[in-house]
Design an enzyme around this catalytic site. Sequence first.
Site, short mmCIF file in Angstrom:
data_model
loop_
_atom_site.label_atom_id
_atom_site.label_comp_id
_atom_site.label_asym_id
_atom_site.label_seq_id
_atom_site.Cartn_x
_atom_site.Cartn_y
_atom_site.Cartn_z
CG LEU A 1 -1.80 -1.25 1.33
CD1 LEU A 1 -2.60 -1.22 2.63
CD2 LEU A 1 -2.73 -1.39 0.13
N GLY B 1 -1.66 6.45 -2.41
CA GLY B 1 -2.84 6.36 -3.30
C GLY B 1 -3.92 5.47 -2.68
CG HIS B 2 -3.24 1.26 -2.17
ND1 HIS B 2 -1.88 1.10 -2.40
CD2 HIS B 2 -3.87 0.52 -3.10
CE1 HIS B 2 -1.71 0.30 -3.42
NE2 HIS B 2 -2.89 -0.07 -3.88
CD GLN C 1 -5.82 -8.49 -10.80
OE1 GLN C 1 -6.78 -8.72 -10.09
NE2 GLN C 1 -5.34 -7.26 -10.95
CE LYS D 1 -1.77 3.31 -10.96
NZ LYS D 1 -1.25 2.18 -11.76
O1 PAF Z 1 -6.46 -2.47 -8.80
C1 PAF Z 1 -6.12 -3.48 -8.16
O2 PAF Z 1 -5.34 -3.40 -7.24
C2 PAF Z 1 -6.69 -4.82 -8.54
O3 PAF Z 1 -6.87 -4.94 -9.91
C3 PAF Z 1 -8.01 -5.16 -7.80
C4 PAF Z 1 -9.12 -4.18 -8.16
C5 PAF Z 1 -7.78 -5.12 -6.30
C6 PAF Z 1 -8.50 -6.55 -8.19
O4 PAF Z 1 -7.55 -7.52 -7.87
#
Ligand code: PAF
Length: 292
Positions: free
Chosen positions: A33, A36-37, A61, A151
């Site tokens: 983190l 931004g988070h 992903q 972003k």
């Molecule tokens: O943006 C991210 O960090 C990821 O794509 C998410 C939305 C947490 C899904 O894994």
Amino acid sequence: MQRIDKIKAARLLLASWRQAGDRIAFVPTMGDLHAGHLSLVQEARKRAERVVVSIFVNPLQFGENEDFDHYPRVLDSDSEKLNSAGVDLLFSPTVSELYPNGEQNVTRVVVPIMGDTLCGVSRPGHFSGVATVVSKLLNIVQPDSSLFGEKDFQQLLIIKKMAADLCFSSDIIGVPTCREVDGLAMSSRNNYLSDTQRELAPALMRELRNVKKMIESNPSADFSQLTQQAANTLNNTGFITDYFEIRRSADLAKPNRDDQELVVIAAAWLGKARLIDNVRVNAVLGACPRTD
Ligand code: PAF
């Protein structure tokens, strides 16, 4: 702050909050983190009595040759940051908790068209992986609102469409990009940059802003010429540009002559880091037509 890694235990706690009448805001993340988070967390705190953050590095992903194995996993230090930021629940399931039958056979969510363009071209399956995990997390948390950074503008639009198409009840909220002092968009992947690359990296944002200015001063400009010039500049600076495009900000389609709400959006490799960024443009149309 409570830390839970099991779906059942998270559901029980969340149900008790809901029963007490508390609203729930949700920030899904992959951890490592940065500010931004934490800005998503601050925004979440304004919207709800309870804030839930998930940390899950989602294998679905990542493509075969991508950085899943090397993606930073720093759960304890992330947990301290979230605790100080006033988060109520950190949900950090393992891969086997979220994909008990393996991630290959899981039912997938696919968002067509918007998921197949821009980053979807060079990262096939990426947005289906994102949409699938976000659906699962939304079903577990059942938040009133969920917050995502602008972003990842394509991701934000895809999740908004998915939530609308599949009737998720959560509001999907975009939060403006946090930038370093030199303008580079904050990202966990910025850590992959060497010192020299880190100095070059803000050129991506500068080119996006340059193109935005050129559209604003001449909305009839030849868009493909503008984006080609920007990509050439980046490539001459040491980037390998994946795409540099001007799209409609509502759905990422190629803009028609009379579209005014646009986004200049790009992805480019700098060493091992694939950087993405975007700027929104309101192109007030002039008298001359655009060249297609
Ligand atoms: O943006 C991210 O960090 C990821 O794509 C998410 C939305 C947490 C899904 O894994």
